[in-house]
Scaffold this motif. Structure first.
Motif, PDB file in Angstrom:
ATOM      1  N   HIS A  88     -12.149  43.463 -96.388  1.00  0.00           N
ATOM      2  CA  HIS A  88     -11.541  42.179 -96.082  1.00  0.00           C
ATOM      3  C   HIS A  88     -12.167  41.501 -94.860  1.00  0.00           C
ATOM      4  CE1 HIS A  88      -8.339  44.166 -98.480  1.00  0.00           C
ATOM      5  NE2 HIS A  88      -8.341  42.980 -99.047  1.00  0.00           N
ATOM      6  N   THR A  89     -13.258  42.050 -94.325  1.00  0.00           N
ATOM      7  CA  THR A  89     -13.934  41.385 -93.207  1.00  0.00           C
ATOM      8  C   THR A  89     -15.381  41.112 -93.592  1.00  0.00           C
ATOM      9  OG1 THR A  89     -14.319  43.560 -92.213  1.00  0.00           O
ATOM     10  CG2 THR A  89     -12.440  42.291 -91.403  1.00  0.00           C
ATOM     11  N   VAL A  90     -16.227  42.136 -93.415  1.00  0.00           N
ATOM     12  CA  VAL A  90     -17.635  41.947 -93.758  1.00  0.00           C
ATOM     13  C   VAL A  90     -17.778  41.513 -95.208  1.00  0.00           C
ATOM     14  CG1 VAL A  90     -19.858  43.109 -93.954  1.00  0.00           C
ATOM     15  CG2 VAL A  90     -18.350  43.630 -92.034  1.00  0.00           C
ATOM     16  N   ARG A  91     -16.938  42.088 -96.067  1.00  0.00           N
ATOM     17  CA  ARG A  91     -17.073  41.818 -97.490  1.00  0.00           C
ATOM     18  C   ARG A  91     -16.119  40.712 -97.953  1.00  0.00           C
ATOM     19  NH1 ARG A  91     -17.000  47.143-100.881  1.00  0.00           N
ATOM     20  NH2 ARG A  91     -18.004  45.712-102.347  1.00  0.00           N
ATOM     21  N   GLN A  92     -15.312  40.227 -97.046  1.00  0.00           N
ATOM     22  CA  GLN A  92     -14.353  39.191 -97.439  1.00  0.00           C
ATOM     23  C   GLN A  92     -15.092  37.899 -97.736  1.00  0.00           C
ATOM     24  OE1 GLN A  92     -11.846  37.632 -94.325  1.00  0.00           O
ATOM     25  NE2 GLN A  92     -10.087  37.601 -95.692  1.00  0.00           N
ATOM     26  N   GLN A  93     -14.856  37.350 -98.917  1.00  0.00           N
ATOM     27  CA  GLN A  93     -15.607  36.172 -99.314  1.00  0.00           C
ATOM     28  C   GLN A  93     -14.767  35.277-100.199  1.00  0.00           C
ATOM     29  OE1 GLN A  93     -18.630  35.423 -98.293  1.00  0.00           O
ATOM     30  NE2 GLN A  93     -19.231  37.346 -97.360  1.00  0.00           N
ATOM     31  N   VAL A  94     -15.214  34.052-100.298  1.00  0.00           N
ATOM     32  CA  VAL A  94     -14.741  33.144-101.329  1.00  0.00           C
ATOM     33  C   VAL A  94     -15.974  32.451-101.887  1.00  0.00           C
ATOM     34  CG1 VAL A  94     -14.307  31.281 -99.671  1.00  0.00           C
ATOM     35  CG2 VAL A  94     -13.197  31.245-101.909  1.00  0.00           C
ATOM     36  N   VAL A  95     -16.015  32.281-103.174  1.00  0.00           N
ATOM     37  CA  VAL A  95     -17.119  31.556-103.789  1.00  0.00           C
ATOM     38  C   VAL A  95     -16.555  30.462-104.687  1.00  0.00           C
ATOM     39  CG1 VAL A  95     -18.776  33.442-103.727  1.00  0.00           C
ATOM     40  CG2 VAL A  95     -17.255  33.220-105.698  1.00  0.00           C
ATOM     41  N   PHE A  96     -17.331  29.403-104.826  1.00  0.00           N
ATOM     42  CA  PHE A  96     -16.989  28.304-105.712  1.00  0.00           C
ATOM     43  C   PHE A  96     -18.000  28.255-106.846  1.00  0.00           C
ATOM     44  CE2 PHE A  96     -14.882  27.179-101.801  1.00  0.00           C
ATOM     45  CZ  PHE A  96     -13.713  26.550-102.211  1.00  0.00           C
ATOM     46  N   THR A  97     -17.526  27.882-108.010  1.00  0.00           N
ATOM     47  CA  THR A  97     -18.447  27.715-109.127  1.00  0.00           C
ATOM     48  C   THR A  97     -19.458  26.622-108.814  1.00  0.00           C
ATOM     49  OG1 THR A  97     -16.810  26.256-110.151  1.00  0.00           O
ATOM     50  CG2 THR A  97     -16.871  28.542-110.907  1.00  0.00           C
ATOM     51  N   ILE A  98     -20.542  26.609-109.550  1.00  0.00           N
ATOM     52  CA  ILE A  98     -21.638  25.685-109.277  1.00  0.00           C
ATOM     53  C   ILE A  98     -21.161  24.237-109.275  1.00  0.00           C
ATOM     54  CG2 ILE A  98     -23.830  24.801-110.203  1.00  0.00           C
ATOM     55  CD1 ILE A  98     -24.345  27.703-111.187  1.00  0.00           C
ATOM     56  N   ASP A  99     -20.187  23.913-110.136  1.00  0.00           N
ATOM     57  CA  ASP A  99     -19.682  22.537-110.158  1.00  0.00           C
ATOM     58  C   ASP A  99     -18.610  22.279-109.102  1.00  0.00           C
ATOM     59  OD1 ASP A  99     -17.494  23.856-111.164  1.00  0.00           O
ATOM     60  OD2 ASP A  99     -17.525  22.876-113.132  1.00  0.00           O
ATOM     61  N   GLY A 100     -18.249  23.323-108.328  1.00  0.00           N
ATOM     62  CA  GLY A 100     -17.322  23.151-107.216  1.00  0.00           C
ATOM     63  C   GLY A 100     -15.866  23.000-107.606  1.00  0.00           C
ATOM     64  N   THR A 101     -15.516  23.306-108.836  1.00  0.00           N
ATOM     65  CA  THR A 101     -14.150  23.055-109.287  1.00  0.00           C
ATOM     66  C   THR A 101     -13.270  24.295-109.329  1.00  0.00           C
ATOM     67  OG1 THR A 101     -14.714  23.342-111.628  1.00  0.00           O
ATOM     68  CG2 THR A 101     -14.943  21.115-110.692  1.00  0.00           C
ATOM     69  N   THR A 102     -13.877  25.474-109.361  1.00  0.00           N
ATOM     70  CA  THR A 102     -13.135  26.725-109.466  1.00  0.00           C
ATOM     71  C   THR A 102     -13.552  27.649-108.331  1.00  0.00           C
ATOM     72  OG1 THR A 102     -12.807  26.623-111.861  1.00  0.00           O
ATOM     73  CG2 THR A 102     -12.849  28.818-110.888  1.00  0.00           C
ATOM     74  N   SER A 103     -12.600  28.441-107.827  1.00  0.00           N
ATOM     75  CA  SER A 103     -12.916  29.384-106.757  1.00  0.00           C
ATOM     76  C   SER A 103     -12.464  30.781-107.129  1.00  0.00           C
ATOM     77  CB  SER A 103     -12.253  28.960-105.436  1.00  0.00           C
ATOM     78  OG  SER A 103     -10.837  29.094-105.511  1.00  0.00           O
ATOM     79  N   LEU A 104     -13.098  31.751-106.486  1.00  0.00           N
ATOM     80  CA  LEU A 104     -12.708  33.150-106.617  1.00  0.00           C
ATOM     81  C   LEU A 104     -12.719  33.728-105.209  1.00  0.00           C
ATOM     82  CD1 LEU A 104     -12.169  35.344-108.863  1.00  0.00           C
ATOM     83  CD2 LEU A 104     -14.516  36.095-108.461  1.00  0.00           C
ATOM     84  N   ASN A 105     -11.625  34.418-104.833  1.00  0.00           N
ATOM     85  CA  ASN A 105     -11.580  34.959-103.478  1.00  0.00           C
ATOM     86  C   ASN A 105     -11.075  36.381-103.465  1.00  0.00           C
ATOM     87  OD1 ASN A 105      -8.678  35.273-102.256  1.00  0.00           O
ATOM     88  ND2 ASN A 105      -8.575  33.418-103.518  1.00  0.00           N
ATOM     89  N   SER A 106     -11.496  37.105-102.436  1.00  0.00           N
ATOM     90  CA  SER A 106     -11.016  38.472-102.224  1.00  0.00           C
ATOM     91  C   SER A 106     -10.235  38.565-100.916  1.00  0.00           C
ATOM     92  CB  SER A 106     -12.202  39.451-102.203  1.00  0.00           C
ATOM     93  OG  SER A 106     -13.122  39.097-101.184  1.00  0.00           O
ATOM     94  N   TYR A 107      -9.645  37.450-100.501  1.00  0.00           N
ATOM     95  CA  TYR A 107      -8.901  37.410 -99.243  1.00  0.00           C
ATOM     96  C   TYR A 107      -7.653  38.285 -99.292  1.00  0.00           C
ATOM     97  CZ  TYR A 107     -11.579  33.288 -97.793  1.00  0.00           C
ATOM     98  OH  TYR A 107     -12.575  32.423 -97.438  1.00  0.00           O
TER      99      TYR A 107
END
Length: 332
Positions: free
Chosen positions: A55-74
């Motif tokens: 949840h720190t070094v590996r904590q991330q959020v990414v957005f799809t290429i079109d910027g409309t969807t996100s995925l997070n591991s928060y």
């Protein structure tokens, strides 16, 4: 304006609990935005979420290429509840505060009823220390739905686990009916899950037919867990393995891909609440969230029953300016 128990939300547009509402500067920016009717904090624990490497070094959020969807591991906020109370006091005490009636929704969580009791007591002490006004500036939202904590599955999916936590909140409201309490709910996938949740809440209701529900609002829906994005859909984060967009690699799905499910959750809850045998549940306000990124998304949420609309992923992508666009969807 939408009134939820003792708080007023005007306009009925808010941020929802997310990583972009983590600290004083972020909360201040949300509070100063004229297009947010309330500010929701990131979900706090009593002592702050103990962050592991995941949840720190590996904590991330990414957005799809079109910027409309996100995925997070928060996970939850690393800041303790006391920090949020201190930051809110700082914001509310500013002479130049632009909206003295804008409330804060303090998002909290705990799997321990005694610990949750202590958190509610701290918030109540904080509320009592604020200047007396005709309305409240503080509400509580219990997050029952974070999918990214492997050892603590979302209690929203397990009524026996959820009930002791609801009992704590119901007892707090019975002692102070001005307290506004809501639940942030997980995305439900079939009707029995909705019914089980309402039956669980019903078991906390007082026997008097004229009594109010302890719970004034539902925020639905949170992210959908166990989701996966590949680099063909979303650019990988710097620490991700080449095959995945997140290093975890699973996370909570939000944004446009979640929108149809979120609409279905809002619609189902509003339909069930409107015909529920216990009259007090009919007063519960549904805050619709999930994939709202434009005026049409706001309109869709309101069409299926949301009285307040929330936003997280688009806010994370665009900043507070997004609320200036979304507010146009409230005009109809």
């Amino acid at each position: 304006m939408v009134t939820i128990r003792s708080i007023n939300i005007e306009p009925p547009l808010i941020n929802t609990s997310c990583a972009w509402a983590s600290d004083l500067s972020q909360l201040q920016e949300l509070y100063d935005c004229p297009h947010t009717g309330a500010v929701t904090t990131r979900t706090a624990t009593l002592d702050g979420f103990t962050e592991t490497e995941e949840h720190t070094v590996r904590q991330q959020v990414v957005f799809t290429i079109d910027g409309t969807t996100s995925l997070n591991s928060y996970g939850y906020s690393p800041h303790p509840l006391s920090s949020y109370l201190s930051w809110i006091r700082t914001i509310l005490s500013q002479p130049s505060a632009s909206n003295k009636s804008k409330p804060f929704i303090i998002s909290i969580t705990s799997s321990s009823p005694p610990e949750l009791t202590k958190m509610v007591q701290f918030i109540q002490q904080f509320r009592s220390s604020l200047p007396t006004t005709p309305y409240s500036l503080i509400a509580i939202e219990l997050n029952t739905s974070c999918p990214n904590i492997p050892t603590k599955p979302p209690p929203a999916y397990n009524p026996p686990t959820l009930l002791p936590l609801l009992t704590v909140l119901a007892e707090a409201v019975s002692k102070d009916e001005s307290l506004t309490v809501g639940l942030k709910l997980a995305p439900f996938l079939y009707r029995a899950q909705f019914v089980d949740l309402l039956e669980c809440i019903s078991s906390t209701l007082p026997n008097s037919p004229s009594s109010k529900s302890p719970f004034a609002f539902f925020t639905c829906t949170n992210t959908l867990g166990n989701s996966l994005l590949l680099p063909s859909l979303a650019p990988p984060s710097p620490t991700a393995l080449p095959s995945f967009s997140l290093p975890t690699p699973l996370g909570g799905l939000a944004g446009a891909s979640l929108h149809p499910l979120a609409l279905g959750n809002v619609y189902t809850f509003t339909q069930l609440l409107s015909s529920y045998p216990h009259l007090s549940l009919k007063e519960i306000v549904v805050i619709g969230v999930g994939g709202v990124r434009d005026e049409e998304g706001v309109r869709r949420m309101r069409k299926v029953g949301a009285r307040v609309v929330g936003c997280a992923s688009a806010f994370g992508m665009e900043g507070v300016a997004v609320f200036g666009r979304l507010v146009g969807g409230l005009d109809d």
